[in-house]
Write a protein that holds these residues in place. Structure first.
Motif, PDB file in Angstrom:
ATOM      1  N   PHE A 151     -28.643  13.982 -45.617  1.00 42.24           N
ATOM      2  CA  PHE A 151     -27.569  14.309 -44.692  1.00 42.24           C
ATOM      3  C   PHE A 151     -27.565  15.783 -44.301  1.00 42.24           C
ATOM      4  N   TYR A 152     -27.022  16.007 -43.117  1.00 44.23           N
ATOM      5  CA  TYR A 152     -26.739  17.353 -42.631  1.00 44.23           C
ATOM      6  C   TYR A 152     -25.382  17.324 -41.957  1.00 44.23           C
ATOM      7  N   HIS A 153     -24.459  18.139 -42.465  1.00 36.90           N
ATOM      8  CA  HIS A 153     -23.095  18.153 -41.965  1.00 36.90           C
ATOM      9  C   HIS A 153     -22.794  19.508 -41.321  1.00 36.90           C
ATOM     10  N   PRO A 177     -39.414   4.660 -46.014  1.00 32.49           N
ATOM     11  CA  PRO A 177     -38.470   3.637 -45.543  1.00 32.49           C
ATOM     12  C   PRO A 177     -37.205   3.522 -46.378  1.00 32.49           C
ATOM     13  N   THR A 178     -37.156   4.168 -47.549  1.00 25.65           N
ATOM     14  CA  THR A 178     -35.943   4.100 -48.371  1.00 25.65           C
ATOM     15  C   THR A 178     -34.954   5.199 -48.014  1.00 25.65           C
ATOM     16  N   LEU A 179     -35.260   6.018 -47.021  1.00 28.05           N
ATOM     17  CA  LEU A 179     -34.356   7.081 -46.604  1.00 28.05           C
ATOM     18  C   LEU A 179     -33.600   6.697 -45.337  1.00 28.05           C
ATOM     19  N   CYS A 180     -32.324   7.066 -45.298  1.00 22.89           N
ATOM     20  CA  CYS A 180     -31.563   7.056 -44.059  1.00 22.89           C
ATOM     21  C   CYS A 180     -31.000   8.462 -43.857  1.00 22.89           C
ATOM     22  N   PHE A 181     -30.510   8.731 -42.657  1.00 23.90           N
ATOM     23  CA  PHE A 181     -30.049  10.082 -42.334  1.00 23.90           C
ATOM     24  C   PHE A 181     -28.649  10.021 -41.760  1.00 23.90           C
ATOM     25  N   GLU A 182     -27.792  10.901 -42.266  1.00 25.12           N
ATOM     26  CA  GLU A 182     -26.408  10.990 -41.804  1.00 25.12           C
ATOM     27  C   GLU A 182     -26.159  12.383 -41.247  1.00 25.12           C
ATOM     28  N   ILE A 183     -25.519  12.427 -40.085  1.00 22.77           N
ATOM     29  CA  ILE A 183     -25.235  13.701 -39.443  1.00 22.77           C
ATOM     30  C   ILE A 183     -23.885  13.600 -38.743  1.00 22.77           C
ATOM     31  N   VAL A 189     -25.363  14.778 -29.881  1.00 22.45           N
ATOM     32  CA  VAL A 189     -26.118  14.568 -31.120  1.00 22.45           C
ATOM     33  C   VAL A 189     -26.534  13.103 -31.228  1.00 22.45           C
ATOM     34  N   HIS A 190     -25.618  12.219 -30.883  1.00 23.29           N
ATOM     35  CA  HIS A 190     -25.945  10.789 -30.907  1.00 23.29           C
ATOM     36  C   HIS A 190     -27.112  10.489 -29.981  1.00 23.29           C
ATOM     37  N   VAL A 201     -24.567   8.675 -37.021  1.00 25.91           N
ATOM     38  CA  VAL A 201     -23.914   9.856 -36.472  1.00 25.91           C
ATOM     39  C   VAL A 201     -22.408   9.676 -36.627  1.00 25.91           C
ATOM     40  N   LEU A 202     -21.793  10.522 -37.423  1.00 29.37           N
ATOM     41  CA  LEU A 202     -20.357  10.460 -37.659  1.00 29.37           C
ATOM     42  C   LEU A 202     -19.627  11.378 -36.687  1.00 29.37           C
ATOM     43  N   HIS A 203     -18.469  10.945 -36.229  1.00 23.07           N
ATOM     44  CA  HIS A 203     -17.666  11.785 -35.354  1.00 23.07           C
ATOM     45  C   HIS A 203     -17.152  13.006 -36.133  1.00 23.07           C
ATOM     46  N   PRO A 204     -17.025  14.143 -35.468  1.00 20.60           N
ATOM     47  CA  PRO A 204     -16.355  15.280 -36.122  1.00 20.60           C
ATOM     48  C   PRO A 204     -14.975  14.865 -36.616  1.00 20.60           C
TER      49      PRO A 204
END
Length: 303
Positions: A151-153, A177-183, A189-190, A201-204
């Motif tokens: 993740f990167y926030h 393949p075992t990794l996912c990414f959250e931002i 950004v989306h 992609v999470l909303h602010p």
């Protein structure tokens, strides 16, 4: 059904819930192509084509040019796409999409003798004159594969770092393949990350909501890139506490901001802003549980 070609707007749940399970039972491996992509140049005798929900003029022309060689021509729908009255109340832009990519093609589909496949007996009864085939849904989910969350926030003030991270994330998701990414980010950004698999992609959000987010377990590796510019010189190392609170091992830019809190390979990794080095470090951390856990354990150890 020899050599089926699946034409879909994008990878989507309709194909995975209805079409792919049927083909799996038949022992058939399809070729999947996007509706916006060029149709194949060559067609093997007897090839079948399945249009999932949508159709376009270019693909109509391709069918007409190759009809003598094609096998079955199939249109599958899991919503009532051929009745404009059923679309009442939907957002105008979505109604236009259904008209443009589905409704206006139904007479052409009948004219060329296309088969209609549907998802429910209700639709089969409604379009009984077409003699449709009803497909039962199947699960697209195999044995659960636990994913590790990278993740990167960063806020919108980190737009340069977000762009810098894109090829890093692209490379690690391709190789692991075992990794996912959250931002966290807005529509820009989306749009930037939309082509990559396993990206969320999470909303602010408010500070209180963000604190609650970090309290949920499941994050594995936190990223804190920092480009060397005047604005970043004034920053502090608060992301160290965010990453630690998330229960993750951190990779930090080898920058004065983080050099005062992170000791390389002790309570985090300090790396120059070299994208290939970050790819290699992420892959190592994700694949070496003991190494990652040791770093995480040391995040409470003072320098």
């Amino acid at each position: 059904m020899p050599g089926p070609l699946i034409v879909e707007q994008l990878p989507n749940p309709t194909t995975d819930f209805f079409i792919q399970p049927l083909l799996n039972t038949l022992g058939v491996t399809p070729e999947r192509v996007g509706l916006g992509e060029p149709p194949p140049v060559t067609v093997l005798e007897g090839d079948s084509v399945i249009f999932v929900r949508y159709l376009s003029p270019r693909w109509r022309r391709w069918v007409e040019a190759n009809k003598d060689r094609l096998g079955q021509i199939i249109f599958f729908m899991d919503d009532d796409l051929f009745d404009l009255k059923a679309h009442a109340g939907l957002p105008l832009h979505y109604r236009w999409k259904l008209y443009r990519l589905a409704w206006r093609h139904q007479q052409w589909l009948r004219k060329i003798g296309a088969q209609l496949w549907v998802s429910t007996p209700w639709m089969a009864e409604k379009y009984a004159d077409w003699n449709p085939r009803v497909l039962q849904p199947g699960t697209p989910y195999g044995d659960p594969q636990p994913l590790k969350t990278l993740f990167y926030h960063g806020s919108e003030s980190h737009s340069d770092e977000i762009r810098w991270l894109y090829p890093v994330v692209e490379a690690v998701l391709k190789q692991e393949p075992t990794l996912c990414f959250e931002i966290i980010g807005d529509s820009r950004v989306h749009s930037l990350f939309s082509a990559l698999p396993r990206v969320y992609v999470l909303h602010p959000m408010t500070w209180q909501a963000y604190q609650a987010l970090l309290s949920h377990p499941g994050r594995t590796i936190g990223l804190a890139p920092l480009l060397d510019n005047a604005f970043n010189s004034a920053r502090s190392y608060t992301k160290f506490f965010d990453i630690t609170r998330a229960g993750a091992a951190g990779i930090y830019a080898d920058h004065p901001v983080y050099q005062s809190i992170v000791r390389h390979q002790h309570n985090g990794l300090l790396l120059p802003m070299d994208q290939q080095l970050w790819v290699e470090a992420i892959l190592k951390l994700s694949r070496d549980d003991l190494y990652r856990q040791r770093i995480l354990k040391n995040t409470g150890t003072p320098l």
